[in-house]
Enzyme design. Structure first.
Site, PDB file in Angstrom:
ATOM      1  N   ASP A 132      -8.396 -16.485   4.538  1.00 32.09           N
ATOM      2  CA  ASP A 132      -9.321 -15.635   4.602  1.00 32.09           C
ATOM      3  C   ASP A 132     -10.377 -16.095   5.567  1.00 32.09           C
ATOM      4  OD1 ASP A 132     -11.030 -13.371   4.298  1.00 32.09           O
ATOM      5  OD2 ASP A 132     -12.075 -14.095   2.546  1.00 32.09           O
ATOM      6  N   ASN A 153      -5.318   1.228  -1.524  1.00 35.18           N
ATOM      7  CA  ASN A 153      -6.871   0.688  -1.514  1.00 35.18           C
ATOM      8  C   ASN A 153      -6.866  -0.415  -0.690  1.00 35.18           C
ATOM      9  OD1 ASN A 153      -5.411  -1.116  -2.805  1.00 35.18           O
ATOM     10  ND2 ASN A 153      -6.698  -1.485  -4.795  1.00 35.18           N
ATOM     11  N   CYS A 197     -13.560   5.278  -6.889  1.00 35.28           N
ATOM     12  CA  CYS A 197     -14.574   4.521  -5.930  1.00 35.28           C
ATOM     13  C   CYS A 197     -15.942   5.365  -5.753  1.00 35.28           C
ATOM     14  CB  CYS A 197     -13.937   4.393  -4.219  1.00 35.28           C
ATOM     15  SG  CYS A 197     -15.104   3.562  -3.298  1.00 35.28           S
TER      16      CYS A 197
END
Length: 310
Positions: A132, A153, A197
């Site tokens: 990342d 997602n 969400c």
């Protein structure tokens, strides 16, 4: 003893297990043809919000050879962060991945040690390690390496392990045995993540509008959170786990065994008042080695104040 590519592949996978990685899969380096138009469309629609760095290095994101000369292999890893204990239900919430030490540091150290072990077997070679931290499409490479599928997602999912894990890569010029891409999507007709969400950030299957995502609003966004999100933050002040918490596959998540990811009792016991009264000195002490430092003290307090005023 000189290892052939099959033996070297087995060696890497064995050592990754010993270093507590959940999974290790390997794919042949090359241009990500399928991802190129999707990424371009996603950026053109402005879904990156103010994360302008995602607009940079477009070609590098799609071609590992631009990151490592002569790249032949992308080795993908997953590393579990699912905690044994979580925060109390009535308090401001932080994402589970931030409970312990900053994963960038913990995982990079493990990858560098694995590189050292590989060099002992094959000598010097060209490589870079990532977690990342650079223009690498981690989920695409993890899928190509057989680690799982991309859920609705947009996260990587595993039938056996859920999604509470970090992804990391070694891109190198070693020729290895390659795993088959993961081809089956096991989400089926389930829409729990989309339905749950509160800010409707999942705008279509596998497409996230970052500008509506609670993780973006509480970490990446440096401006004030928009008034349209008042009352929709569900008390999240750093990141968000909602779409993972409701995912049926996460019932298979196992507790992580990484000592450095274990949360302090101070953090787990924090009440609303403790967070609201948090002073900068205490913030620096408790989160000295945490990913929460990314939000900075002022950012975290700003998130708290926004939610308080709902």
């Amino acid at each position: 003893m000189i290892l052939n590519k099959e033996q070297l592949t087995q060696f890497i996978k064995q050592k990754s297990q010993e270093l507590s990685f959940l999974d290790c899969g390997i794919s042949k380096s090359g241009f990500l043809e399928e991802e190129a138009p999707r990424l371009e469309k996603w950026l053109k629609e402005g879904n990156q919000g103010k994360m302008s760095y995602l607009e940079n290095h477009f070609d590098k994101r799609l071609n590992p050879s631009l990151l490592v000369d002569g790249a032949k292999s992308v080795i993908s890893f997953s590393y579990n962060y699912y905690p044994s204990e979580t925060q109390k239900p009535d308090t401001y919430k932080i994402a589970k991945y931030a409970y312990g030490e900053d994963y960038h540091i913990v995982i990079r150290e493990k990858l560098e040690f694995l590189i050292h072990l590989i060099k002992e077997k094959v000598g010097d070679f060209s490589y870079r390690v990532f977690t990342d931290s650079a223009p690498v499409m981690e989920r695409a490479w993890a899928k190509k390496s057989g680690l799982g599928w991309i859920g609705k997602n947009s996260l990587l999912l595993s039938k056996q392990k859920g999604s509470f894990f970090f992804l990391a890569e070694i891109i190198c010029d070693l020729e290895l045995e390659y795993d088959s891409p993961f081809k089956t999507n096991h989400c089926g007709s389930c829409t729990r993540c989309i339905d749950a969400c509160p800010t409707q950030a999942i705008i279509s299957e596998k497409v996230i509008d970052s500008r509506k995502c609670i993780s973006y609003l509480t970490i990446e966004l440096k401006d004030e959170i928009g008034e349209e999100f008042k009352g929709k933050m569900n008390d999240w002040i750093f990141g968000c786990d909602i779409c993972q918490d409701v995912c049926p596959w996460n019932r298979f998540s196992k507790t992580n065994t990484e000592i450095r990811f274990q949360p302090s009792s101070d953090l787990l016991d924090f009440t609303y008042k403790d967070w609201e009264d948090l002073e900068e000195e205490t913030f620096r002490k408790i989160f000295k080695y945490s990913a929460i430092k990314r939000a900075k003290y002022t950012g975290l307090k700003g998130n708290i104040n926004f939610i308080k005023k709902k």
